[in-house]
Design a protein around this motif. Structure first.
Motif, short mmCIF file in Angstrom:
data_model
loop_
_atom_site.label_atom_id
_atom_site.label_comp_id
_atom_site.label_asym_id
_atom_site.label_seq_id
_atom_site.Cartn_x
_atom_site.Cartn_y
_atom_site.Cartn_z
N PRO A 1 4.99 -3.97 49.33
CA PRO A 1 4.59 -2.66 49.84
C PRO A 1 5.22 -2.42 51.21
O PRO A 1 5.18 -3.27 52.09
CB PRO A 1 3.07 -2.74 49.96
CG PRO A 1 2.67 -4.08 49.48
CD PRO A 1 3.89 -4.91 49.25
N VAL A 2 5.81 -1.25 51.37
CA VAL A 2 6.48 -0.91 52.63
C VAL A 2 6.48 0.60 52.79
O VAL A 2 6.56 1.34 51.81
CB VAL A 2 7.92 -1.49 52.67
CG1 VAL A 2 8.77 -0.90 51.58
CG2 VAL A 2 8.57 -1.29 54.02
N ARG B 1 12.31 -3.16 43.55
CA ARG B 1 11.88 -4.37 44.26
C ARG B 1 10.85 -4.09 45.34
O ARG B 1 10.26 -5.00 45.90
CB ARG B 1 13.08 -5.06 44.88
CG ARG B 1 14.04 -5.57 43.86
CD ARG B 1 15.25 -6.17 44.50
NE ARG B 1 16.18 -6.58 43.48
CZ ARG B 1 16.73 -7.77 43.41
NH1 ARG B 1 16.47 -8.66 44.34
NH2 ARG B 1 17.56 -8.06 42.45
N LEU B 2 10.67 -2.81 45.67
CA LEU B 2 9.74 -2.42 46.71
C LEU B 2 8.69 -1.47 46.16
O LEU B 2 8.94 -0.75 45.21
CB LEU B 2 10.48 -1.70 47.85
CG LEU B 2 11.58 -2.46 48.56
CD1 LEU B 2 12.32 -1.54 49.52
CD2 LEU B 2 11.00 -3.66 49.31
N GLU B 3 7.53 -1.48 46.79
CA GLU B 3 6.51 -0.46 46.56
C GLU B 3 6.58 0.44 47.80
O GLU B 3 5.71 0.38 48.66
CB GLU B 3 5.14 -1.08 46.41
CG GLU B 3 5.01 -1.98 45.20
CD GLU B 3 3.71 -2.76 45.22
OE1 GLU B 3 2.69 -2.27 45.78
OE2 GLU B 3 3.70 -3.87 44.69
N PRO C 1 0.36 -0.77 54.33
CA PRO C 1 0.87 -2.13 54.25
C PRO C 1 1.15 -2.70 55.64
O PRO C 1 1.04 -1.99 56.64
CB PRO C 1 2.18 -1.96 53.48
CG PRO C 1 2.66 -0.62 53.87
CD PRO C 1 1.41 0.21 54.08
N ALA C 2 1.55 -3.94 55.67
CA ALA C 2 1.79 -4.63 56.93
C ALA C 2 3.20 -4.40 57.46
O ALA C 2 3.53 -4.89 58.52
CB ALA C 2 1.53 -6.11 56.77
N VAL C 3 4.04 -3.65 56.71
CA VAL C 3 5.44 -3.47 57.11
C VAL C 3 5.85 -2.01 56.94
O VAL C 3 5.48 -1.35 55.97
CB VAL C 3 6.37 -4.34 56.25
CG1 VAL C 3 7.83 -4.10 56.60
CG2 VAL C 3 6.04 -5.80 56.40
N ALA C 4 6.65 -1.54 57.91
CA ALA C 4 7.28 -0.22 57.79
C ALA C 4 8.72 -0.35 58.28
O ALA C 4 9.00 -1.08 59.23
CB ALA C 4 6.54 0.82 58.62
N VAL C 5 9.62 0.35 57.61
CA VAL C 5 11.02 0.40 58.00
C VAL C 5 11.26 1.77 58.59
O VAL C 5 10.93 2.79 57.98
CB VAL C 5 11.94 0.18 56.78
CG1 VAL C 5 13.39 0.37 57.15
CG2 VAL C 5 11.71 -1.20 56.19
#
Length: 86
Positions: free
Chosen positions: A2-3, A26-28, A46-50
């Protein structure tokens, strides 16, 4: 994985990169604003953001010796050990 994907650059290139991340099997991934991403990362949902920051489009044609390389920003929760390694 998740991202969240934040696009702060209004170029066609940044929009294409964001669309490819969101479409990746490969990503949500889903689109978000910076404020939404920061709040979600703080809550680990989620715990990550781009983040594709302003000026990101320069990355398309950048070559060594052409000044500072445009960067992608990865936001992560400070307690997220795996994400810190990114």
């Amino acid at each position: 994985l998740p991202v969240l994907v934040v696009t702060e650059d209004d170029s066609l290139f940044a929009a294409q990169v964001a669309a490819e991340l969101i479409a990746s099997p490969r990503l949500e991934a889903k689109a978000a604003t910076r404020a939404e991403a920061e709040a979600a990362v703080a809550a680990r949902t989620p715990a990550v953001a781009v983040v594709l920051p302003p000026g990101f489009a320069r990355a398309r044609d950048w070559r060594p010796g052409q000044g500072e390389r445009p960067r992608v920003v990865v936001l992560h929760h400070p307690a997220a050990a795996a994400e810190r390694a990114w």
